[in-house]
Write an enzyme that holds these catalytic residues in place. Structure first.
Site, PDB file in Angstrom:
ATOM      1  N   CYS A 411       0.817  -1.210   0.000  1.00 53.70           N
ATOM      2  CA  CYS A 411       0.000   0.000   0.000  1.00 53.70           C
ATOM      3  C   CYS A 411       0.851   1.261   0.000  1.00 53.70           C
ATOM      4  O   CYS A 411       0.525   2.238  -0.677  1.00 53.70           O
ATOM      5  CB  CYS A 411      -0.952  -0.005   1.166  1.00 53.70           C
ATOM      6  SG  CYS A 411      -0.144  -0.134   2.772  1.00 53.70           S
ATOM      7  N   HIS A 455      -2.103   0.898   7.235  1.00 54.84           N
ATOM      8  CA  HIS A 455      -2.412   1.172   5.836  1.00 54.84           C
ATOM      9  C   HIS A 455      -1.983   2.605   5.523  1.00 54.84           C
ATOM     10  O   HIS A 455      -1.871   3.433   6.407  1.00 54.84           O
ATOM     11  CB  HIS A 455      -3.918   0.998   5.623  1.00 54.84           C
ATOM     12  CG  HIS A 455      -4.318   0.961   4.181  1.00 54.84           C
ATOM     13  ND1 HIS A 455      -3.721   0.139   3.248  1.00 54.84           N
ATOM     14  CD2 HIS A 455      -5.280   1.644   3.497  1.00 54.84           C
ATOM     15  CE1 HIS A 455      -4.287   0.318   2.075  1.00 54.84           C
ATOM     16  NE2 HIS A 455      -5.236   1.239   2.189  1.00 54.84           N
ATOM     17  N   ASP A 471      -7.856   5.596  -2.702  1.00 56.55           N
ATOM     18  CA  ASP A 471      -7.037   4.476  -2.223  1.00 56.55           C
ATOM     19  C   ASP A 471      -6.671   3.576  -3.381  1.00 56.55           C
ATOM     20  O   ASP A 471      -7.488   2.769  -3.835  1.00 56.55           O
ATOM     21  CB  ASP A 471      -7.795   3.693  -1.153  1.00 56.55           C
ATOM     22  CG  ASP A 471      -6.890   2.667  -0.493  1.00 56.55           C
ATOM     23  OD1 ASP A 471      -5.726   2.542  -0.933  1.00 56.55           O
ATOM     24  OD2 ASP A 471      -7.334   2.004   0.459  1.00 56.55           O
TER      25      ASP A 471
END
Lengths: 666, 332
Positions: A411, A455, A471
């Site tokens: 991520c 995250h 995202d």
């Protein structure tokens, strides 16, 4: 220099208590200190056994100097409870070499008691707490052995006595715990620790978050009044990073370093309203708190920043509970100032040529920022990008390498690349670091968010709409956002690859999962109702009782509890002295006889046998000689002869006769 | 007793604990206070509570309450460890000055056990015992005798710090019975009138023959006193009685050293008495107001030594006994 003055059996208990107290801290204590403790205790023990001698002044001085030097070097001028705690441990370790007299024993006992209190600052889980309390009991058995060296079976008799005392005082302890007024902190105290713990940090380089993904440590737990929001909505924001230097993202606007304030009071007041949620956070030693977007602070131990993040006034050095509501205003000002815009667009002057070209191309192709972002997400979705915990190393031009060559990343990589491209395309954007997701606890009572839920994502400024969440991970690996990391990397088999002992790794096995959730639940309630029973929680509980309970009144109530307990204890003692001493009815009759004789001038002591007493009574009252002798005979018969069962009646009858005879003159 | 406060405290205690050979320890006469360690422990609890408040740490509160409650419970435990104990002086010690006179106490409990009781004399001797409720424990406390005469133990402290040593419960027993210190034995100078030993003794005995009462043997007469020479000569078994003769080897007489100090005479008598006992010879003792016929053996010896020890001091000691309830004077 003999070490024989203290009973060895007492020392063993003290050493046992010390070991337990160390065990509570072993995770944070430096290895050399643990080793030193072990060696010094063994030294003391060998001295007790007569194998070696306790060190003389010079050797002792050298050991002390060496250890204190090691300590000073490892502490490096910081002053926190953690360093002070290590010093305590060091002091105890050195004190072992000096434990010669009962006085030293008590000094050690006191230090260890305080060490137990310090332990509670580090570990508040139920098992550690129980171990801590148990260590105190072990120390108290040690004190008993010290005070009665020839006590046989110290564990059984001392433990039994201690258990008796403990159970008798338990009601008072519980009442005091509930009613003793929880004062707010009197003054500001040093931080428990300023060492970074496992968890997100305020810099993001490729790899920082994927290392967290290997940890199943708990980050925080959240309680919602009803259904929690769906998994994909659970973005727990903690930090905003807006400065990029080519490899790392850092926050540009650091709040000025203020001294740590007083310890926060707990902030969970009453039952949850519809939009509210409680967060019970593990210590991070950082100031940030975690919250959903557009939240509002309800409890007063957190405050909201202008970016919509939440901050404590003092680093969270112990577990802390706070309450937020989801009905807050959207984050950020309605428009960006020139300076802000500049800040959110700034990029390194050179490098990442291909990415910049891509950004320019996208910018030319789209009128609106929204469309541009959509296209970028489409690219992530359609092209073969992979979400992996084991990305290749990307030392030069990491964004270019990720987007065009490797196409494999975690991520943090994708967020970094997205923010870079957006900035290059003229869209103000920033990285947000926090957690995403959370798995349900036992019976869905609360959500558990663990370190592997860490995250990073992007927020971009859309004119008229403000900061919007983007995202890229959601585009590449929807499973990560919908279900969590374990599902997302299931094929790869890299989930918690380093943590073979973690129960989370075996979540597929129903029993393991159930057991670990039950343990977590017990800990949660312990944390919430016992550890978290502080200021506001107490006032909330008191608010449910009739009457208006102020802290002052609680103070009176506590004093009343103590007073009542003392009174009860006093009455019980007096009553026991009066009646309870002779459970044996024949004993009671014997004592009645003694009292009767004493009133008539025949003194006796408890060591007199019945026959001796009868002889004395007969000498004084010859006319009653037969009665007294019969009394003594009956008693002896009851205890040592063949008892017929009618002795008690006979004794009572004899007593009555004596009394009657005593009254008739002559 | 310089400190007036201490003085008053002691007077108060003496009023509470009258002189008696038997003492039942109970609420009336057991005192309890924290030890030095107990005071430090209290301070530690305060510091821990402040730590708990400043760190808003509930578990530290819990720990403080637990330890505090245990401290209070220990107070009851310590008190109960002592209360309920009965202590009785069963034998008041006797001996020579400089010796340790053994005072024997019996300790018993009507119920429950007492662990690690300490008995302490005023000069710092300690004995520790544990008493269970089934048994009677006998403790011998040495009291050093200094001067001839009755030995009064002003008080014996009985103390316990069990279970944790954070509290000390104590009481005293003030025995009414007195021990006794015999006169210090002193060997009389050989030229002084009382040395009947050696060859000169035989000579003197012969010289004194005229004053001797001769009487027939009766059952119970000691074989030493039989006139064996006469028996050999005449076949008559007769006994020579040297009654009234100061220079008699059997009779130890206070009047044998005219002009000597009273205490000195008593010391001479004690030495002679012991000497006869060692030699296994019979002896009789005579001094104003006391006379015991010739005999020997432990009982006889004790009787003689006791009489010597008490000689001239009986009246004095009796007056002290009478005054024992007027504790104020005694304390001063």
């Amino acid at each position: 220099m003999t070490a024989g003055l203290l009973p060895a059996r007492a020392l063993v208990w003290l050493m046992g208590g010390f070991a337990m107290l160390l065990a509570v801290q072993w995770q944070r204590l430096p290895l050399w200190l643990l080793a030193a403790c072990l060696l010094l205790v063994i030294w003391r023990w060998l001295a007790q056994a007569g194998r070696v001698r306790l060190p003389g002044r010079i050797l002792k001085g050298a050991v002390m100097l060496a250890l204190i030097t090691a300590y000073t070097a490892s502490v490096g001028g910081r002053f926190t409870v953690e360093t002070a705690g290590s010093f305590f441990v060091l002091a105890v370790a050195l004190k072992w070499l000096e434990t010669r007299t009962a006085r030293d024993f008590y000094v050690l006992f006191f230090i260890l008691c305080y060490l137990a209190a310090v332990n509670f600052l580090f570990q508040q889980g139920i098992l550690w707490s129980l171990l801590n309390f148990f260590a105190i009991l072990v120390l108290l058995i040690g004190l008993q052995v010290l005070n009665a060296p020839d006590l046989s079976h110290p564990l059984r008799s001392g433990g039994k006595r201690l258990a008796g005392l403990f159970l008798k005082t338990l009601p008072v302890v519980v009442l005091l715990f509930i009613f003793f007024p929880r004062l707010s902190p009197l003054w500001s105290v040093p931080l428990v620790s300023d060492q970074a713990r496992t968890g997100i940090s305020d810099t993001m380089a490729p790899g920082t978050i994927s290392s967290l993904a290997q940890s199943s440590e708990r980050a925080f737990r959240v309680t919602f009044p009803g259904e929690p929001p769906p998994h994909r909505e659970r973005y727990w924001r903690a930090l905003i990073l807006d400065r990029y230097d080519g490899t790392e993202w850092t926050p540009s606007r650091d709040r000025p370093a203020e001294p740590a304030g007083k310890v926060m009071t707990e902030g969970s007041i009453g039952s949850l309203k519809d939009d509210e949620y409680d967060v019970l956070m593990e210590p991070t030693n950082r100031r940030w708190a975690f919250g959903l977007a557009n939240s509002r602070a309800v409890s007063n131990n957190v405050e909201r920043t202008e970016d919509g993040l939440f901050r404590f006034r003092r680093p969270a050095d112990t577990a802390v509970q706070y309450r937020l509501a989801r009905d807050g205003a959207p984050t950020g000002a309605p428009a960006l100032s020139g300076r802000e815009r500049d800040r959110y667009l700034r990029l390194p002057a050179s490098g990442e040529v291909r990415s910049r070209q891509l950004a320019r191309r996208l910018d030319r192709a789209h009128d609106s920022d929204r469309a541009l972002i959509r296209t970028l997400m489409q690219r992530f979705r359609n092209q073969p990008y992979y979400y992996t915990l084991q990305p290749p190393a990307m030392p030069d031009d990491p964004v270019d390498t990720l987007l065009f060559d490797a196409q494999r990343g975690f991520c943090a990589h994708y967020a970094s690349a997205t923010a870079f491209v957006l900035r290059a395309a003229g869209i103000p954007s920033r990285i947000v670091v926090g957690y995403q997701g959370g798995s349900p606890g036992a019976d869905n009572e609360y959500l558990i968010v663990r370190q592997y839920d860490a995250h990073a994502w992007v927020e971009a400024w859309i004119p008229g709409a403000g900061w919007r969440r983007i995202d890229p991970t959601a585009a590449i690996s929807p499973a990560r956002i919908e279900q969590g990391l374990q599902e997302a990397v299931a094929d790869e088999g890299s989930f918690l690859s380093g943590e073979w002992a973690s129960p989370e790794k075996y979540h597929d096995i129903e029993l393991v999962r159930w057991a670990s959730l039950q343990i977590d639940r017990i800990n949660y309630h312990w944390q919430r109702w016992v550890v978290g029973y502080q200021g506001q929680t107490q006032m909330d509980l008191m608010g449910r009782l009739p009457g208006n309970w102020s802290l002052t009144k609680l103070g009176y109530l506590s004093a009343g509890v103590v007073g009542a307990a003392l009174l009860v204890a006093g009455i019980v003692t007096a009553w026991r002295q009066r009646t309870g001493r002779h459970r044996d009815p024949v004993q009671r009759l014997f004592h009645r006889w003694r009292r009767q004789l004493a009133r008539r001038g025949v003194d006796s002591s408890h060591i007199d046998t019945p026959v001796q007493l009868a002889d004395r009574a007969s000498a004084r009252f010859p006319e009653q000689s037969r009665l007294h002798q019969a009394f003594a005979r009956t008693i002896n018969n009851y205890y040592y002869g063949e008892a017929s069962g009618s002795e008690r009646r006979r004794l009572r009858w004899l007593l009555k006769r004596m009394k009657g005879a005593g009254r008739t003159p002559g | 007793m310089k400190n007036p406060l201490r003085h008053r405290w002691r007077r108060w205690v003496n009023r509470r604990i009258p002189r008696s050979d038997h003492q039942v320890l109970g609420q009336r006469n057991v005192f309890i206070l924290p030890t030095g360690a107990g005071v430090v422990f209290g301070l530690l609890l305060v510091i821990m509570l402040i730590t708990g408040i400043n760190y808003q740490n509930s578990l530290i509160y819990l720990l403080v309450f637990m330890l505090g409650a245990l401290f209070v419970a220990a107070m009851h435990q310590t008190h109960r460890n002592l209360a309920g104990t009965e202590i009785t002086l069963v034998e008041a010690g006797e001996g020579f000055p400089g010796q340790e006179l053994g005072f024997v106490f019996h300790l018993g409990r009507a119920g429950g056990d007492a662990i690690q009781l300490m008995l302490m004399t005023e000069d710092g001797t300690e004995r520790s015992v544990s008493v269970t409720h089934e048994e009677v424990i006998s403790v011998r406390l040495p009291i050093r005798g200094t001067r001839r005469g009755p030995v009064r133990v002003s008080r014996i402290r009985i103390e316990t710090r069990f279970p944790f040593g954070l509290l000390r419960a104590w009481s005293w027993i003030r025995p009414a019975s007195e021990g006794l210190c015999y006169p210090a034995p002193l060997r009389p100078a050989p030229e002084s009138g009382a040395d009947h030993l050696g060859d000169s003794g035989d000579q003197r005995r012969k010289d004194a023959m005229d004053h001797v009462d001769i009487r027939p043997w009766r059952q119970g007469d000691l074989s030493q006193r039989v006139q064996w020479k006469r028996y050999a000569r005449t076949g008559e078994l007769v006994i020579a009685d040297w009654e009234g003769d100061a220079s008699d080897p059997v009779w130890l007489d206070f009047e044998a050293w005219p002009g000597a100090d009273r205490e000195l005479r008593l010391s001479y008598l004690a030495w002679l008495l012991e000497d006869r006992e060692r030699a296994g010879q019979p002896w009789g003792l005579r001094f104003p107001g006391f006379e015991r016929g010739p005999d020997n053996g432990a009982e006889h010896r004790r009787e003689g030594l006791r009489a010597l020890g008490r000689f001239g001091l009986e009246a004095q000691s009796a007056s002290t006994k009478n005054a024992s309830h007027r504790t104020s004077r005694e304390a001063a």
